[in-house]
Scaffold this active site. Structure first.
Site, mmCIF file in Angstrom:
data_model
loop_
_atom_site.group_PDB
_atom_site.id
_atom_site.type_symbol
_atom_site.label_atom_id
_atom_site.label_comp_id
_atom_site.label_asym_id
_atom_site.label_seq_id
_atom_site.Cartn_x
_atom_site.Cartn_y
_atom_site.Cartn_z
ATOM 1 N N ASP A 226 0.834 -1.202 0.000
ATOM 2 C CA ASP A 226 0.000 0.000 0.000
ATOM 3 C C ASP A 226 0.863 1.243 0.000
ATOM 4 O OD1 ASP A 226 -2.621 1.369 2.184
ATOM 5 O OD2 ASP A 226 -2.359 1.444 -0.004
ATOM 6 N N ASN B 153 -5.341 -0.487 -4.173
ATOM 7 C CA ASN B 153 -5.351 0.546 -5.221
ATOM 8 C C ASN B 153 -4.948 0.091 -6.616
ATOM 9 O OD1 ASN B 153 -3.760 2.113 -2.591
ATOM 10 N ND2 ASN B 153 -5.833 2.705 -3.188
ATOM 11 N N GLU C 71 -11.351 4.266 -0.924
ATOM 12 C CA GLU C 71 -11.771 4.534 0.451
ATOM 13 C C GLU C 71 -12.626 5.808 0.558
ATOM 14 O OE1 GLU C 71 -8.713 3.796 -0.496
ATOM 15 O OE2 GLU C 71 -7.246 5.270 0.096
HETATM 16 O O1 LIG Z 1 -0.624 7.089 -3.090
HETATM 17 C C1 LIG Z 1 -1.187 6.336 -2.295
HETATM 18 N N1 LIG Z 1 -0.513 5.652 -1.366
HETATM 19 C C2 LIG Z 1 0.914 5.844 -1.260
HETATM 20 C C3 LIG Z 1 1.304 5.596 0.156
HETATM 21 C C4 LIG Z 1 2.487 5.984 0.596
HETATM 22 C C5 LIG Z 1 2.883 5.760 2.008
HETATM 23 O O2 LIG Z 1 3.927 4.792 2.035
HETATM 24 C C6 LIG Z 1 5.164 5.422 2.341
HETATM 25 N N2 LIG Z 1 6.132 4.860 1.406
HETATM 26 C C7 LIG Z 1 6.109 5.010 0.064
HETATM 27 N N3 LIG Z 1 7.115 4.308 -0.477
HETATM 28 C C8 LIG Z 1 7.781 3.707 0.543
HETATM 29 C C9 LIG Z 1 8.886 2.877 0.589
HETATM 30 N N4 LIG Z 1 9.296 2.413 1.797
HETATM 31 C C10 LIG Z 1 8.632 2.772 2.918
HETATM 32 N N5 LIG Z 1 7.553 3.593 2.928
HETATM 33 C C11 LIG Z 1 7.150 4.048 1.744
HETATM 34 C C12 LIG Z 1 4.925 6.915 2.212
HETATM 35 O O3 LIG Z 1 5.761 7.642 3.082
HETATM 36 C C13 LIG Z 1 3.461 7.017 2.622
HETATM 37 O O4 LIG Z 1 3.296 6.979 4.015
HETATM 38 C C14 LIG Z 1 -2.657 6.203 -2.303
HETATM 39 C C15 LIG Z 1 -3.377 7.157 -3.018
HETATM 40 C C16 LIG Z 1 -4.755 7.083 -3.046
HETATM 41 N N6 LIG Z 1 -5.472 8.068 -3.808
HETATM 42 O O5 LIG Z 1 -6.710 7.980 -3.915
HETATM 43 O O6 LIG Z 1 -4.808 8.994 -4.342
HETATM 44 C C17 LIG Z 1 -5.459 6.076 -2.380
HETATM 45 C C18 LIG Z 1 -4.725 5.120 -1.663
HETATM 46 O O7 LIG Z 1 -5.359 4.097 -0.987
HETATM 47 C C19 LIG Z 1 -3.332 5.163 -1.625
HETATM 48 O O8 LIG Z 1 -2.669 4.175 -0.935
HETATM 49 MG MG LIG Z 2 -3.985 2.541 -0.484
#
Ligand SMILES: O=C(NC/C=C/[C@H]1O[C@@H](n2cnc3cncnc32)[C@H](O)[C@@H]1O)c1cc([N+](=O)[O-])cc(O)c1O
Ligand SMILES: [Mg+2]
Length: 214
Positions: free
Chosen positions: A141, A170, A199
């Site tokens: 995620d 997603n 969500e």
């Molecule tokens: O972009 C989305 N999720 C990205 C999530 C990113 C999360 O994971 C961490 N991360 C990233 N690479 C990483 C590598 N290593 C560790 N943490 C990391 C980031 O610091 C953030 O906390 C998203 C977007 C939507 N949306 O509707 O736009 C809906 C969703 O359910 C989503 O999950």
């Molecule tokens: Mg997500």
């Protein structure tokens, strides 16, 4: 002065959720993000799909990539069998600090190990650092363009065994097309799509469950 969204979510948890009650933390975040301000938690609808897979697999070793505020870490941890662990990775220190407090408030800190750092650096170190052989279940995620490279990295590092299951959020919105093509096209995976919604919205999204065949 402007607080961040994760800080506001933590404040709401401390204000409304019962300490030590994981379910009330999950429900509090869902209420807040549905009615006050949207946030990228897997959410209640897709969360029930994730719950059913966690309950079916009963993982002893589980990995989550992308902790964010800790919503899914709390949701998953509340369903884990005794002596099993969720390792969750988050590279943003602000989000990691919030997630630690959400996890503690929910009373599941003894089931969750939060690693602060990038998945790409940590995946190759997992076996040595944690005395792991493989993961029974992985929840992806994090950034959607990291799903595929990190999956290939887990394969290369021998962190997946025959029967290990990948659950990806997603896969439709925002989408992870290269990942989807890979797990659906590869003879090494048996993949299944669970249709749902993004969500807190009526936009289509879904979860892909892929069993690694070895
Ligand atoms: O972009 C989305 N999720 C990205 C999530 C990113 C999360 O994971 C961490 N991360 C990233 N690479 C990483 C590598 N290593 C560790 N943490 C990391 C980031 O610091 C953030 O906390 C998203 C977007 C939507 N949306 O509707 O736009 C809906 C969703 O359910 C989503 O999950
Ligand atoms: Mg997500």
């Amino acid at each position: 002065y402007g607080s961040t969204r994760p800080e506001r979510i933590l404040a709401e948890v401390k204000r409304k959720a019962t300490r030590g009650d994981a379910r009330s933390v999950v429900d509090t975040i869902d209420q807040y993000c549905r009615h006050q301000e949207w946030a990228m938690n897997v959410g209640d609808e897709k969360g029930t799909i994730l719950d059913s897979i966690v309950c079916e697999v009963k993982p002893m070793a589980m990995l989550e990539l992308g902790t964010y505020c800790g919503y899914s870490a709390v949701r998953i941890a509340s369903l884990l069998p005794p002596n099993s662990r969720l390792i969750t990775m988050e590279f943003n220190p602000v989000f990691a600090a919030i997630a630690r407090q959400v996890i503690a408030w929910a009373g599941v800190e003894d089931k969750v190990v939060l690693i602060e750092g990038p998945s790409g650096d940590w995946i190759p170190k997992m076996k040595k650092e944690f005395g792991l052989t493989s993961f029974d279940l992985v929840f992806l995620d994090h950034w959607k363009d990291c799903y595929l490279p990190d999956t290939k990295l887990m394969e290369e590092c021998g962190l997946l065994r025959t029967g290990s299951i990948l659950v990806a959020d997603n896969v439709i919105c925002p989408g992870a097309p290269d990942y989807l093509e890979y797990v659906r096209g590869s003879p090494r995976y048996e993949s299944k799509y669970f249709r749902s919604h993004l969500e807190y919205t009526r936009v289509e999204d879904g979860i892909e469950k892929s069993v690694f065949l070895g």
